[in-house]
Every structure is written in C-alpha cells, then in structure tokens.
Write a protein that holds these residues in place. Structure first.
Motif, PDB file in Angstrom:
ATOM      1  N   ALA A 182       3.229  15.389  19.632  1.00  0.00           N
ATOM      2  CA  ALA A 182       2.732  16.753  19.870  1.00  0.00           C
ATOM      3  C   ALA A 182       3.650  17.804  19.264  1.00  0.00           C
ATOM      4  CB  ALA A 182       2.612  16.980  21.374  1.00  0.00           C
ATOM      5  N   PHE A 183       3.028  18.784  18.622  1.00  0.00           N
ATOM      6  CA  PHE A 183       3.783  19.962  18.168  1.00  0.00           C
ATOM      7  C   PHE A 183       2.835  21.154  18.178  1.00  0.00           C
ATOM      8  CE2 PHE A 183       2.295  17.688  14.331  1.00  0.00           C
ATOM      9  CZ  PHE A 183       1.490  18.658  13.754  1.00  0.00           C
ATOM     10  N   GLU A 184       3.388  22.351  18.132  1.00  0.00           N
ATOM     11  CA  GLU A 184       2.578  23.570  18.057  1.00  0.00           C
ATOM     12  C   GLU A 184       2.193  23.801  16.599  1.00  0.00           C
ATOM     13  OE1 GLU A 184       1.540  25.828  20.380  1.00  0.00           O
ATOM     14  OE2 GLU A 184       2.309  24.437  21.903  1.00  0.00           O
ATOM     15  N   TYR A 185       0.911  24.069  16.343  1.00  0.00           N
ATOM     16  CA  TYR A 185       0.465  24.418  14.981  1.00  0.00           C
ATOM     17  C   TYR A 185       0.213  25.919  14.951  1.00  0.00           C
ATOM     18  CZ  TYR A 185      -2.711  25.160  11.079  1.00  0.00           C
ATOM     19  OH  TYR A 185      -3.306  25.652   9.950  1.00  0.00           O
ATOM     20  N   LYS A 186       0.821  26.608  14.000  1.00  0.00           N
ATOM     21  CA  LYS A 186       0.591  28.052  13.872  1.00  0.00           C
ATOM     22  C   LYS A 186       0.233  28.368  12.428  1.00  0.00           C
ATOM     23  CE  LYS A 186       3.599  29.311  17.656  1.00  0.00           C
ATOM     24  NZ  LYS A 186       5.006  29.446  18.025  1.00  0.00           N
ATOM     25  N   LYS A 187      -0.807  29.159  12.238  1.00  0.00           N
ATOM     26  CA  LYS A 187      -1.159  29.544  10.870  1.00  0.00           C
ATOM     27  C   LYS A 187      -0.695  30.977  10.640  1.00  0.00           C
ATOM     28  CE  LYS A 187      -4.664  29.228   7.371  1.00  0.00           C
ATOM     29  NZ  LYS A 187      -5.803  28.480   6.916  1.00  0.00           N
ATOM     30  N   ALA A 188       0.094  31.172   9.606  1.00  0.00           N
ATOM     31  CA  ALA A 188       0.598  32.514   9.294  1.00  0.00           C
ATOM     32  C   ALA A 188      -0.319  33.164   8.263  1.00  0.00           C
ATOM     33  CB  ALA A 188       2.017  32.412   8.744  1.00  0.00           C
ATOM     34  N   PHE A 189      -0.560  34.483   8.424  1.00  0.00           N
ATOM     35  CA  PHE A 189      -1.386  35.221   7.461  1.00  0.00           C
ATOM     36  C   PHE A 189      -0.576  36.260   6.686  1.00  0.00           C
ATOM     37  CE2 PHE A 189      -4.309  33.320  10.429  1.00  0.00           C
ATOM     38  CZ  PHE A 189      -5.278  32.804   9.576  1.00  0.00           C
ATOM     39  N   SER A 228       9.325  21.350  16.551  1.00  0.00           N
ATOM     40  CA  SER A 228       8.544  21.817  17.715  1.00  0.00           C
ATOM     41  C   SER A 228       7.299  22.566  17.232  1.00  0.00           C
ATOM     42  CB  SER A 228       9.401  22.746  18.584  1.00  0.00           C
ATOM     43  OG  SER A 228       9.790  23.884  17.830  1.00  0.00           O
ATOM     44  N   ASP A 229       7.409  23.258  16.066  1.00  0.00           N
ATOM     45  CA  ASP A 229       6.314  24.082  15.563  1.00  0.00           C
ATOM     46  C   ASP A 229       6.129  23.846  14.063  1.00  0.00           C
ATOM     47  OD1 ASP A 229       7.617  25.429  17.903  1.00  0.00           O
ATOM     48  OD2 ASP A 229       5.974  26.852  17.634  1.00  0.00           O
ATOM     49  N   VAL A 230       4.875  23.680  13.651  1.00  0.00           N
ATOM     50  CA  VAL A 230       4.571  23.600  12.218  1.00  0.00           C
ATOM     51  C   VAL A 230       3.864  24.906  11.840  1.00  0.00           C
ATOM     52  CG1 VAL A 230       3.167  22.445  10.467  1.00  0.00           C
ATOM     53  CG2 VAL A 230       4.443  21.092  12.149  1.00  0.00           C
ATOM     54  N   ILE A 231       4.480  25.647  10.915  1.00  0.00           N
ATOM     55  CA  ILE A 231       3.950  26.968  10.550  1.00  0.00           C
ATOM     56  C   ILE A 231       3.288  26.868   9.182  1.00  0.00           C
ATOM     57  CG2 ILE A 231       4.573  29.389  10.147  1.00  0.00           C
ATOM     58  CD1 ILE A 231       7.207  28.441  11.907  1.00  0.00           C
ATOM     59  N   ASP A 232       1.963  26.932   9.197  1.00  0.00           N
ATOM     60  CA  ASP A 232       1.141  26.734   7.999  1.00  0.00           C
ATOM     61  C   ASP A 232       1.149  28.026   7.165  1.00  0.00           C
ATOM     62  OD1 ASP A 232      -0.837  26.223   6.159  1.00  0.00           O
ATOM     63  OD2 ASP A 232      -2.330  25.566   7.628  1.00  0.00           O
ATOM     64  N   LEU A 233       1.571  27.898   5.886  1.00  0.00           N
ATOM     65  CA  LEU A 233       1.652  29.074   5.006  1.00  0.00           C
ATOM     66  C   LEU A 233       0.330  29.318   4.263  1.00  0.00           C
ATOM     67  CD1 LEU A 233       5.144  28.217   3.404  1.00  0.00           C
ATOM     68  CD2 LEU A 233       4.694  29.713   5.371  1.00  0.00           C
ATOM     69  N   GLY A 234      -0.661  28.471   4.538  1.00  0.00           N
ATOM     70  CA  GLY A 234      -1.915  28.483   3.769  1.00  0.00           C
ATOM     71  C   GLY A 234      -2.707  29.779   3.858  1.00  0.00           C
ATOM     72  N   GLY A 235      -2.453  30.623   4.875  1.00  0.00           N
ATOM     73  CA  GLY A 235      -3.213  31.874   5.021  1.00  0.00           C
ATOM     74  C   GLY A 235      -2.542  33.070   4.372  1.00  0.00           C
ATOM     75  N   ILE A 236      -1.402  32.860   3.713  1.00  0.00           N
ATOM     76  CA  ILE A 236      -0.665  34.005   3.142  1.00  0.00           C
ATOM     77  C   ILE A 236      -1.073  34.203   1.681  1.00  0.00           C
ATOM     78  CG2 ILE A 236       1.602  35.072   2.825  1.00  0.00           C
ATOM     79  CD1 ILE A 236       2.744  33.182   4.893  1.00  0.00           C
ATOM     80  N   GLU A 237      -2.004  35.115   1.464  1.00  0.00           N
ATOM     81  CA  GLU A 237      -2.538  35.332   0.104  1.00  0.00           C
ATOM     82  C   GLU A 237      -1.454  35.807  -0.864  1.00  0.00           C
ATOM     83  OE1 GLU A 237      -5.292  34.478  -1.486  1.00  0.00           O
ATOM     84  OE2 GLU A 237      -5.765  33.446   0.385  1.00  0.00           O
TER      85      GLU A 237
END
Ligand SMILES: Cc1cc2nc3c(=O)[nH]c(=O)nc-3n(C[C@H](O)[C@H](O)[C@H](O)COP(=O)(O)OP(=O)(O)OC[C@H]3O[C@@H](n4cnc5c(N)ncnc54)[C@H](O)[C@@H]3O)c2cc1C
Length: 264
Positions: A3-10, A46-55
C-alpha cells in the motif's frame, strides 16, 4: 504490490507540496523503471507523486541554436519530432533506438536521466552534446549531472523540468544494443560543437564518461583514422553476463569510429 498513497500533480507547486507533506515521497514519470522497482520492493515509498498531469513539463521547442525538451516528453515524441530531426538528427535517432514501442511511448527523458541506468542512451546524448539540465531549483551542466551508477546530482525533492541541447555542427550516435532489452552494451555519441569535439560513452562504465584522448585527436583531424590507436583501458569498465570489460573496451573504439564515419 504494497500500500502507498497515489497523488497526481497538476503543477510543479502541487508536486512540491505533495512531496513535502509525504513521509517518504517519490516522483513517477512513465513508471517504466519505478513500477518494477516497487513491485520488487526495492523501493517502498509512502507516496507516489504522478507527474503526468503537469503540462508545463511536456514539449519540444527550438529557439535559434537550442533545442529544449520538457522532462515529461516521451522517447517516441523525440524520435518523431521534425524539429529535433532537423536540428539534431542524432538525438531523434537515439530516441528511436530506446527499448520497444511500449517503452518509447511511456518512458520520458526526465525519468531516464534521473534514473541514470549505466546502460541508458540519453546520458550519452546529454554529455556528448554538452547539454544543460534544468531543475526546479537550478541549472546543471550534463558533465556534472551524472555522478555514478544510478546516481545524479539531483537532491531530494528536486525535479528535472527540461533539458536544453545546443545544436552541434554535426553529431552521430552508434550503439551496440543488448538484443533482448535494447539497452546499450556500449553506445558512443560523437559531436562536433562550437567548443570542439565531444565523445561520450554510455553502457560501458558505471556511468557515462567522456574520452579526452579521442577528443584531442579528433580536434586535430575529424576522421575515424585519428582514433585508430586510441583505446580505453578495461580496468574501470563493467563486466557482466552481457559482456566482459575487455569486450566493452573493444566496442568503445568500434562504436566511436562508426559514429565519426557517419559525420564525415
Ligand atoms: C523493457 C525496457 C527496455 C528499455 N530499454 C531501454 C533502452 O534501450 N535504452 C534506454 O535508454 N532506456 C531503456 N529503458 C528505460 C526507459 O527508457 C525509461 O526512460 C526509464 O525506464 C525511466 O522510465 P520513466 O521515464 O517512465 O521514469 P519512471 O520510471 O517513472 O521514474 C524513474 C526514476 O526517475 C525519477 N523521476 C522521473 N521523472 C523525474 C523528474 N522529472 N525529475 C526527477 N526525478 C524524476 C523517479 O522518481 C524514479 O526514481 C528500458 C526500459 C524497459 C522497461
């Protein structure tokens, strides 16, 4: 998978605040290296920060004698870019050789250089062209960026935002690929730039490196024959099931000569 926290950054601000508020955060680009690492539990953030939303991290821009490529630009976009093909064809060609179509459509230039796999292709282009890595806090010359096997000058929480490449007079990349993964057993990136010739070798050692003896000879005579008697000692090269250090040393000379022959 644990388990980890998934966060999408914009935005870059989103990414920074998600990283700062995490116990042990990590960034994710295309996940091509990160996801297998998580699956094998070699990393347990603990957290995976997805950079996919940062245009702002995407795109290819040519401005005069400089090509800029956003960190989240995938290899397939670089390989297909008419702008890159016109300005630095060797760079588009290098991107076209990476892995397979799936990897080229997910893997990013930022993830590739932040990961700094010793067999990755992009480090060869960055050092061979004398590129600059732009991050959320500073600019780092490619010569100072790649510090060791899977190690870079990046600090905790520092994000690659883009890479800028000066357009060379002429350049070429030749690699001897691993037939299964396509990673470089040895790759040679040779460029004639306004500041002289640069020769960068990837795949052969713990991290990308330049060959000053070859550069000096090529500054006098830019021909394959100029480096005919120059060899790189095997002592510090990688030796594994794919190739011995001696074989890699031999491949450095062969790939460098082929790259120079492409240019003349
Ligand atoms: C089967 C296979 C074959 C491959 N063949 C080749 C090959 O022939 N040549 C080659 O060069 N590569 C090859 N690769 C690697 C591939 O090109 C990817 O670029 C590499 O795996 C990184 O993937 P990614 O961009 O998805 O980054 P991720 O896996 O998402 O991230 C990798 C690391 O970089 C960090 N990171 C990502 N983006 C940033 C950023 N902007 N700033 C700071 N840190 C960041 C992450 O936190 C993580 O630690 C291959 C991969 C696979 C799976």
């Amino acid at each position: 998978m644990y388990a980890f926290e998934y966060k999408k950054a914009f935005s870059l601000e989103d990414a920074k605040s998600a990283f700062d508020s995490a116990d042990d955060g990590t960034f994710m680009a295309g996940g091509m290296t990160l996801i297998p690492t998580l699956k094998q539990r070699l990393a347990m953030p603990s957290d995976v920060i997805d950079l996919g939303g940062i245009e702002d991290l995407r795109g290819i821009f040519v401005d005069g004698d400089t090509v800029s490529i956003g960190a989240m630009t995938c290899h397939a976009e670089v390989a297909a870019s008419t702008d890159v093909k016109n300005a630095i064809p060797a760079l588009a060609y290098l991107a076209s050789l990476i892995g397979d179509p799936q990897v080229r459509n997910r893997g990013t230039i930022g993830g590739s250089i932040a990961n700094n796999d010793p067999a990755a292709d992009y480090p060869g282009a960055l050092v061979g062209l004398g590129a600059t890595v732009h991050t959320t806090t500073r600019e780092i010359s490619a010569d100072d960026f790649f510090t060791g096997m899977f190690e870079t000058a990046l600090e905790d929480g520092e994000l690659v935002t883009k890479v800028t490449f000066p357009v060379p007079e002429v350049a070429s990349y030749r690699k001897f690929p691993n037939p299964a993964s396509r990673y470089a057993v040895v790759g040679a990136f040779v460029a004639k730039t306004k500041d002289g010739v640069r020769v960068a070798i990837t795949g052969a050692g713990p991290t990308v490196f330049r060959v000053p003896e070859m550069e000096a000879a090529l500054n006098t005579s830019f021909t394959p024959g100029a480096i005919a008697d120059i060899s790189v000692p095997a002592d510090d090269l990688n030796s594994d099931l794919h190739a011995t250090a001696e074989y890699r040393a031999h491949l450095i000379s062969v790939m460098a000569k082929r790259a120079i022959a492409d240019c003349v």
